[in-house]
Design an enzyme around this catalytic site. Structure first.
Site, short mmCIF file in Angstrom:
data_model
loop_
_atom_site.label_atom_id
_atom_site.label_comp_id
_atom_site.label_asym_id
_atom_site.label_seq_id
_atom_site.Cartn_x
_atom_site.Cartn_y
_atom_site.Cartn_z
N TYR A 154 -5.03 -8.48 9.52
CA TYR A 154 -5.38 -7.11 9.14
C TYR A 154 -4.63 -6.73 7.86
O TYR A 154 -3.42 -6.97 7.74
CB TYR A 154 -4.99 -6.14 10.26
N GLU A 243 -9.33 -0.73 3.92
CA GLU A 243 -8.96 -1.42 5.15
C GLU A 243 -9.84 -2.65 5.32
O GLU A 243 -11.06 -2.55 5.40
CB GLU A 243 -9.15 -0.48 6.35
#
Length: 434
Positions: A154, A243
């Site tokens: 991530y 993101e």
């Protein structure tokens, strides 16, 4: 770190925060176009932007018919393909279509299979944990080469108030909700505060790459390069959030940005007309789109008392006091400090188009916009839309007595209130008389 993580999700709180920001009209857009608040773009559009900044993404095509899906699959010439429904919501893989077809993300190997999947997905609503109850109509699919993923991590960059600038938030535990990772294994999250005047230093990028458990050597160099290019995208597009989840590693050690969400600074969108053109009005609330035409800040909610207020803080207080009086606000609607009677009329039209609204509470503090001006707008609006539901009005501030006189002499059935609690109580009470 917690404040940075909070910025990784979009919701009413962030929308209201943006509604409080100064509203600006795009200087390069058409004269009647205002800023696109809460601008979100589809996954394939994020990939277009990532490609522009040199980030590694899968080869992909976009289709809005089964024939186009088959043609895209043939052109990509991949051993395996992924077909993904393009809607502005997460959880697509576990979603259900209105025709009963399961899943908005599927793998296939041939153009024929791609066409068959497109037939089952296009033109139907997809319901996921993040969509509205009835789901969202799927009008486009992304057909992309499928990559063999060995590991998922991530990566995000957000504007963090506590840090006064950009912050990388990364975790070797990708492919899942970062909030869950933060709650269950906070030690698996790494944060790096960046000096916005200089950008990230190589040592900072290397620390992040190590935290993401990339191997020393060429893979580490590639990871550092991708992290650096992601920052260039973040700054170059005036983003408030980028993101990537997941950033994927293949068995061969290659690194791909598989999926991305980009949040834009609404007040800088005038510098990015090409991004503005990516806006998908079909997935936006038509009432919010209409409100933007008149520079009104509107957010739909689930209650039955419509609210029209000047000032975001006063709007929030109004909704709170309605709740304290056992009522349910139907919206957040801030007409601003200098709204015209025409804008007030349009605000009334938006409120009355909502079938859930059974009463309207107007709470205005006259300052720049004087009470007599707003009263004139209220009367004109009520007559224009032929208002048939209870209207409760509380005025205070400049020219308040003149404003009250205009309401009293209007010939309309308007319930006046002396203060905010009185207004909320009368709004809730009016519902019991319907």
């Amino acid at each position: 770190m917690q404040s940075a993580l909070r910025l990784s999700s979009f919701g009413l709180r962030s929308k209201v925060a943006r509604a409080r920001a100064p509203r600006k009209i795009s200087v390069v857009a058409k004269a009647n176009r205002v800023q696109a608040r809460s601008l979100n773009i589809q996954e394939f559009q994020s990939k277009i932007l990532m490609e522009r900044y040199g980030l590694t993404v899968q080869k992909f095509k976009v289709a809005d018919t089964p024939a186009q899906a088959a043609a895209a699959a043939k052109e990509l010439q991949a051993k395996e393909l992924v077909v993904k429904a393009q809607i502005l919501a997460g959880g697509r893989g576990k979603g259900t279509f209105s025709n009963g077809f399961q899943g908005g993300v599927h793998l296939c190997k041939t153009p024929e299979e791609a066409s068959k999947l497109a037939t089952s997905m296009l033109g139907y609503k997809l319901v996921t944990k993040q969509t509205i109850p009835g789901g969202v109509l799927v009008q486009k699919l992304m057909i992309a080469e499928s990559i063999n993923i060995k590991r998922e991590v991530y990566v995000s960059i957000v504007m963090d108030r506590d840090s006064n600038g950009p912050v990388y938030v990364v975790s070797p535990k990708g492919g899942m909700d970062i909030e869950k990772v933060a709650e269950e294994t906070p030690e698996a999250i790494f944060k790096e505060v960046i000096d916005i005047t200089t950008g990230p230093k190589k040592a900072q990028l290397e620390r992040l790459a190590k935290g993401l458990e990339f191997k020393a050597g060429k893979q580490m160099e590639d990871a550092v390069q991708q992290l650096d290019r992601l920052y260039k995208l973040f700054i170059g597009l005036d983003a408030v959030q980028v993101e990537v989840n997941p950033l994927a590693e293949t068995p061969e050690g290659a690194i791909y940005c598989v999926d991305a969400k980009i949040g834009f600074d609404d007040n800088a969108i005038f510098r990015h007309e090409d991004v503005y053109e990516m806006r998908d009005l079909a997935e936006e609330d038509p009432r919010e789109v209409e409100a933007q035409k008149y520079n009104l800040n509107y957010i739909a909610m689930d209650g039955n008392i419509g609210c029209m207020v000047n000032g975001a803080g006063l709007a929030m207080a109004t909704m709170d006091i309605i709740k304290m009086n056992k009522g349910e606000p139907a919206n957040f609607l801030d007409v601003g400090g200098s709204a015209t009677p025409e804008a007030v009329t349009e605000a009334f039209k938006i409120l009355t188009k909502d079938n859930q609204v059974k009463a309207i509470l107007v709470n205005i503090f006259g300052g720049i916009m004087k009470c007599d001006t707003i009263a004139t707008g209220i009367v004109t609006a009520a007559k224009t839309v032929k208002l048939s539901i209870p209207l409760i009005v509380r005025l205070a501030g400049t020219n308040v007595e003149l404003g009250k006189k205009i309401l009293q002499e209007s010939g309309l059935t308007i319930i006046t209130a002396e203060h905010l609690d009185d207004a909320a109580a009368k709004a809730v009470a009016s519902l019991s008389k319907l």
